[in-house]
Design a protein around this motif. Structure first.
Motif, PDB file in Angstrom:
ATOM      1  N   PRO A  44      -9.581  29.908  16.049  1.00  0.00           N
ATOM      2  CA  PRO A  44      -9.897  28.373  17.335  1.00  0.00           C
ATOM      3  C   PRO A  44      -9.948  28.008  16.732  1.00  0.00           C
ATOM      4  CG  PRO A  44     -12.340  30.372  16.490  1.00  0.00           C
ATOM      5  CD  PRO A  44     -10.682  30.718  15.532  1.00  0.00           C
ATOM      6  N   GLY A  45      -9.138  27.084  17.496  1.00  0.00           N
ATOM      7  CA  GLY A  45      -9.342  25.556  17.113  1.00  0.00           C
ATOM      8  C   GLY A  45      -7.667  25.403  16.422  1.00  0.00           C
ATOM      9  N   ALA A  46      -6.807  26.148  16.701  1.00  0.00           N
ATOM     10  CA  ALA A  46      -6.153  26.399  15.252  1.00  0.00           C
ATOM     11  C   ALA A  46      -4.430  25.221  15.853  1.00  0.00           C
ATOM     12  CB  ALA A  46      -5.427  27.244  15.151  1.00  0.00           C
ATOM     13  N   GLY A  47      -5.021  24.765  17.559  1.00  0.00           N
ATOM     14  CA  GLY A  47      -3.577  24.605  18.288  1.00  0.00           C
ATOM     15  C   GLY A  47      -2.585  24.593  19.180  1.00  0.00           C
ATOM     16  N   LYS A  48      -3.027  26.246  19.076  1.00  0.00           N
ATOM     17  CA  LYS A  48      -1.932  26.856  19.489  1.00  0.00           C
ATOM     18  C   LYS A  48      -1.708  25.788  21.584  1.00  0.00           C
ATOM     19  CE  LYS A  48      -4.364  31.208  20.622  1.00  0.00           C
ATOM     20  NZ  LYS A  48      -5.755  30.351  20.042  1.00  0.00           N
ATOM     21  N   THR A  49      -2.570  25.927  22.359  1.00  0.00           N
ATOM     22  CA  THR A  49      -1.938  25.247  23.760  1.00  0.00           C
ATOM     23  C   THR A  49      -1.822  24.339  23.710  1.00  0.00           C
ATOM     24  OG1 THR A  49      -4.722  26.377  24.561  1.00  0.00           O
ATOM     25  CG2 THR A  49      -4.038  24.654  25.440  1.00  0.00           C
ATOM     26  N   THR A  50      -1.954  23.167  22.742  1.00  0.00           N
ATOM     27  CA  THR A  50      -1.633  21.972  22.448  1.00  0.00           C
ATOM     28  C   THR A  50      -0.023  22.022  22.335  1.00  0.00           C
ATOM     29  OG1 THR A  50      -3.791  20.845  21.716  1.00  0.00           O
ATOM     30  CG2 THR A  50      -2.173  19.569  21.351  1.00  0.00           C
ATOM     31  N   LEU A  51       0.219  23.162  21.198  1.00  0.00           N
ATOM     32  CA  LEU A  51       1.276  23.173  20.644  1.00  0.00           C
ATOM     33  C   LEU A  51       2.638  23.840  22.240  1.00  0.00           C
ATOM     34  CD1 LEU A  51       3.355  23.398  18.607  1.00  0.00           C
ATOM     35  CD2 LEU A  51       2.586  25.346  17.869  1.00  0.00           C
ATOM     36  N   LEU A  52       1.693  24.457  22.859  1.00  0.00           N
ATOM     37  CA  LEU A  52       2.321  24.868  23.930  1.00  0.00           C
ATOM     38  C   LEU A  52       2.749  23.700  25.353  1.00  0.00           C
ATOM     39  CD1 LEU A  52       0.649  27.911  25.311  1.00  0.00           C
ATOM     40  CD2 LEU A  52       3.127  28.267  23.665  1.00  0.00           C
ATOM     41  N   GLN A  53       1.375  23.412  25.194  1.00  0.00           N
ATOM     42  CA  GLN A  53       1.732  21.771  25.976  1.00  0.00           C
ATOM     43  C   GLN A  53       3.231  20.845  25.993  1.00  0.00           C
ATOM     44  OE1 GLN A  53      -2.246  19.946  25.020  1.00  0.00           O
ATOM     45  NE2 GLN A  53      -2.264  19.907  28.068  1.00  0.00           N
ATOM     46  N   CYS A  66       9.427  29.167  31.801  1.00  0.00           N
ATOM     47  CA  CYS A  66       8.526  29.935  31.400  1.00  0.00           C
ATOM     48  C   CYS A  66       7.133  30.276  32.217  1.00  0.00           C
ATOM     49  CB  CYS A  66       7.761  29.107  29.554  1.00  0.00           C
ATOM     50  SG  CYS A  66       9.719  28.332  29.274  1.00  0.00           S
ATOM     51  N   ALA A  67       6.260  30.981  31.440  1.00  0.00           N
ATOM     52  CA  ALA A  67       4.729  31.241  31.629  1.00  0.00           C
ATOM     53  C   ALA A  67       4.278  31.584  31.231  1.00  0.00           C
ATOM     54  CB  ALA A  67       5.553  32.704  32.984  1.00  0.00           C
ATOM     55  N   VAL A  68       2.556  31.245  31.385  1.00  0.00           N
ATOM     56  CA  VAL A  68       1.558  31.458  30.333  1.00  0.00           C
ATOM     57  C   VAL A  68       0.946  32.901  30.640  1.00  0.00           C
ATOM     58  CG1 VAL A  68       0.554  30.467  28.926  1.00  0.00           C
ATOM     59  CG2 VAL A  68       2.404  29.453  28.666  1.00  0.00           C
ATOM     60  N   ILE A  69       0.381  33.494  29.643  1.00  0.00           N
ATOM     61  CA  ILE A  69      -0.937  33.929  30.011  1.00  0.00           C
ATOM     62  C   ILE A  69      -1.850  33.612  28.677  1.00  0.00           C
ATOM     63  CG2 ILE A  69      -2.052  36.466  29.637  1.00  0.00           C
ATOM     64  CD1 ILE A  69       0.193  37.751  29.890  1.00  0.00           C
ATOM     65  N   GLU A  70      -3.346  32.807  29.371  1.00  0.00           N
ATOM     66  CA  GLU A  70      -3.823  32.350  29.012  1.00  0.00           C
ATOM     67  C   GLU A  70      -5.117  33.828  28.628  1.00  0.00           C
ATOM     68  OE1 GLU A  70      -4.586  30.172  26.541  1.00  0.00           O
ATOM     69  OE2 GLU A  70      -3.114  28.776  27.643  1.00  0.00           O
ATOM     70  N   GLY A  71      -5.581  34.247  27.308  1.00  0.00           N
ATOM     71  CA  GLY A  71      -6.177  34.795  27.165  1.00  0.00           C
ATOM     72  C   GLY A  71      -7.491  34.540  26.733  1.00  0.00           C
ATOM     73  N   THR A  76     -11.791  28.779  32.046  1.00  0.00           N
ATOM     74  CA  THR A  76     -10.394  28.339  32.053  1.00  0.00           C
ATOM     75  C   THR A  76      -9.371  27.192  31.047  1.00  0.00           C
ATOM     76  OG1 THR A  76     -10.937  27.171  34.281  1.00  0.00           O
ATOM     77  CG2 THR A  76     -10.482  29.707  34.365  1.00  0.00           C
ATOM     78  N   LEU A  77     -10.452  26.849  30.208  1.00  0.00           N
ATOM     79  CA  LEU A  77      -9.891  25.665  29.718  1.00  0.00           C
ATOM     80  C   LEU A  77      -8.641  25.328  29.413  1.00  0.00           C
ATOM     81  CD1 LEU A  77     -13.426  25.122  27.719  1.00  0.00           C
ATOM     82  CD2 LEU A  77     -12.911  23.403  29.947  1.00  0.00           C
ATOM     83  N   ASP A  78      -8.281  26.230  28.755  1.00  0.00           N
ATOM     84  CA  ASP A  78      -6.906  26.548  27.858  1.00  0.00           C
ATOM     85  C   ASP A  78      -5.943  26.379  29.276  1.00  0.00           C
ATOM     86  OD1 ASP A  78      -7.454  25.783  25.910  1.00  0.00           O
ATOM     87  OD2 ASP A  78      -7.394  28.033  24.982  1.00  0.00           O
ATOM     88  N   SER A  79      -6.344  27.265  30.314  1.00  0.00           N
ATOM     89  CA  SER A  79      -5.117  27.197  31.358  1.00  0.00           C
ATOM     90  C   SER A  79      -5.088  25.662  32.830  1.00  0.00           C
ATOM     91  CB  SER A  79      -5.563  28.281  32.522  1.00  0.00           C
ATOM     92  OG  SER A  79      -5.348  29.696  32.169  1.00  0.00           O
ATOM     93  N   GLU A  80      -6.588  25.153  32.302  1.00  0.00           N
ATOM     94  CA  GLU A  80      -6.357  23.134  32.940  1.00  0.00           C
ATOM     95  C   GLU A  80      -5.391  22.496  32.336  1.00  0.00           C
ATOM     96  OE1 GLU A  80     -10.596  23.216  33.560  1.00  0.00           O
ATOM     97  OE2 GLU A  80     -10.739  24.788  34.815  1.00  0.00           O
ATOM     98  N   LYS A  81      -5.375  22.626  30.999  1.00  0.00           N
ATOM     99  CA  LYS A  81      -4.529  21.510  29.950  1.00  0.00           C
ATOM    100  C   LYS A  81      -2.888  21.972  30.383  1.00  0.00           C
ATOM    101  CE  LYS A  81      -7.753  21.718  25.640  1.00  0.00           C
ATOM    102  NZ  LYS A  81      -7.537  21.945  24.755  1.00  0.00           N
ATOM    103  N   VAL A  90      -1.533  32.855  33.857  1.00  0.00           N
ATOM    104  CA  VAL A  90      -3.042  33.185  34.530  1.00  0.00           C
ATOM    105  C   VAL A  90      -3.481  33.379  33.431  1.00  0.00           C
ATOM    106  CG1 VAL A  90      -3.181  36.185  34.909  1.00  0.00           C
ATOM    107  CG2 VAL A  90      -1.124  34.980  36.129  1.00  0.00           C
ATOM    108  N   GLN A  91      -4.629  32.701  34.148  1.00  0.00           N
ATOM    109  CA  GLN A  91      -6.045  32.865  33.091  1.00  0.00           C
ATOM    110  C   GLN A  91      -6.347  34.606  32.844  1.00  0.00           C
ATOM    111  OE1 GLN A  91      -7.802  30.500  31.337  1.00  0.00           O
ATOM    112  NE2 GLN A  91      -8.213  31.484  29.995  1.00  0.00           N
ATOM    113  N   ALA A  92      -6.351  35.560  31.594  1.00  0.00           N
ATOM    114  CA  ALA A  92      -6.969  36.277  31.380  1.00  0.00           C
ATOM    115  C   ALA A  92      -8.027  36.381  30.241  1.00  0.00           C
ATOM    116  CB  ALA A  92      -5.575  37.230  31.230  1.00  0.00           C
ATOM    117  N   ASN A  93      -9.446  36.664  30.971  1.00  0.00           N
ATOM    118  CA  ASN A  93     -10.585  36.080  30.384  1.00  0.00           C
ATOM    119  C   ASN A  93     -10.746  37.929  30.242  1.00  0.00           C
ATOM    120  OD1 ASN A  93     -10.992  33.966  30.064  1.00  0.00           O
ATOM    121  ND2 ASN A  93     -12.109  33.833  32.468  1.00  0.00           N
ATOM    122  N   THR A  94     -11.861  38.008  28.966  1.00  0.00           N
ATOM    123  CA  THR A  94     -12.421  39.005  29.013  1.00  0.00           C
ATOM    124  C   THR A  94     -13.909  39.774  29.371  1.00  0.00           C
ATOM    125  OG1 THR A  94     -13.081  38.410  26.906  1.00  0.00           O
ATOM    126  CG2 THR A  94     -10.686  39.672  26.479  1.00  0.00           C
TER     127      THR A  94
END
Lengths: 239, 239
Positions: A44-53, A66-71, A76-81, A90-94
């Protein structure tokens, strides 16, 4: 994880077989449409989303769609970013599936219904932040990538070996913090090498942009290598 | 995790019941000997071990005898870091148990055979670095503590709510890095409060020593509160 076990008590082995079957179906679909798929994993918090941005606009400049599936477990914080990038996300919540600690192949399959694969070149699956369980599951991706923040210290490849053995690429993230940390970068690399001598390492910083172009080069090269290897460079004609 | 499932296919529900039964046995043993037990959880690399290196000497100065169960999938790296403290440390690796992603109550029970509980005041169980699965398992501890490195960003309490709901204390670690991060500490606290308004928060830095005394105060107060609440302040006479 436990909740899935509770839901499926009599058919645990079937669940595992199901998982691999869904992964194969996903892979067949990706290959048919020439979509190159990266399963991005980290603590958690290694920066995956920020890096994708930072990564996706560079790939767009190279004419890659490109497209992203946000697990995530929840939110939905990361999808919003990522939404300002104007790409399909697509936000994929478990959580509705019992709060799984990793993205499952069935969840990827469910997400794919929301995409137009025919117009897609690169799909990122951003897995749940977890250095353990996500490494155990095939989602149908082409490459597994681990993002290791240098703030996590030197020993992670040794303590979480499966993750580092399963991946083809390790992005060493938050390189901008190196001057402020008591961390030995040579020792991180040595521990990676000891765990998986084949693992490519690219140091990156989403903040300064360091390494992001090299990471895009890697994606383009791997994507092109895949096409050639599988003789499936047919996409333009198929479309 | 999956490997345990494979080993125990016909008895999954029994495994869960077994887990809770072992936790109850552990708790009975801890209470009988007046040992206060903390289950320390976090993402990989949040600094649990380094914090224990700073915390235990302070507790020793307060005449508290400490011990540690070091949970890991593999390796004895963390135990080796703690060995200079001269306290009892048991390395509990899940690898021989299928590579579990969390410390189980059976593993704690197995570790206890190597300790002399009668001469112990505080036992730290350093769980495997994972913000998801460890939150689901009772080990028999008195308090669950989550260590959240501020390098992980603001959103972790919202994205991993179970962990933050299960814990009584959140240690915000690596505070020394605050000047070098684009992180909003007030927003971390607000996200913690939204997830669990009862969660105590103590900012700490193992590097500068910030907050380590306050964290020791919390341990001493909770330990004493436990004794009073349970009317079990009998240890000196029992021994």
């Amino acid at each position: 994880m436990m909740k899935v076990m509770r839901m499926k008590i009599p058919v645990i082995r079937n669940v595992l077989e199901e998982s691999d079957a869904r992964a194969r179906e996903n892979r067949t679909l990706f290959d048919r449409h020439g979509v190159f798929v990266l399963n991005m994993m980290s603590s958690p918090g290694a920066g995956k989303t920020t890096l994708l941005q930072k990564t996706i606009p560079l790939l767009q400049k190279r004419n890659l769609k490109c497209a992203v599936i946000e697990g995530d477990i929840t939110s939905t914080l990361d999808s919003e970013k990522l939404s300002p990038l104007g790409i399909p996300v697509v936000q994929a919540n478990t959580e509705p599936f019992g709060g799984d600690c990793h993205v499952g192949s069935h969840l990827v399959q469910a997400a794919l219904a929301h995409f137009d694969l025919a117009t897609m070149d690169v799909l990122f699956i951003e897995n749940i932040g977890n250095l353990v369980c996500p490494a155990e599951f095939d989602l149908g991706e082409d490459r597994k990538v681990v993002v290791l923040s240098i703030t996590e210290g030197e020993d992670k490849p040794v303590k979480y070996p499966l993750m580092f053995r399963e991946c083809k690429l390790c992005l060493l993230s938050k390189m901008d913090l190196a001057p402020h940390l008591d961390v030995d970068l040579a020792r991180i690399r040595e521990n990676i090498r000891r765990t998986n001598a084949e693992l490519t390492v690219i140091p990156v910083s989403a903040k300064t942009g360091e390494g992001v172009a090299a990471w895009c080069d890697w994606i383009v090269a791997q994507k092109s290598g895949k096409r050639k290897a599988e003789g499936s460079d047919q996409k333009s004609r198929e479309l």
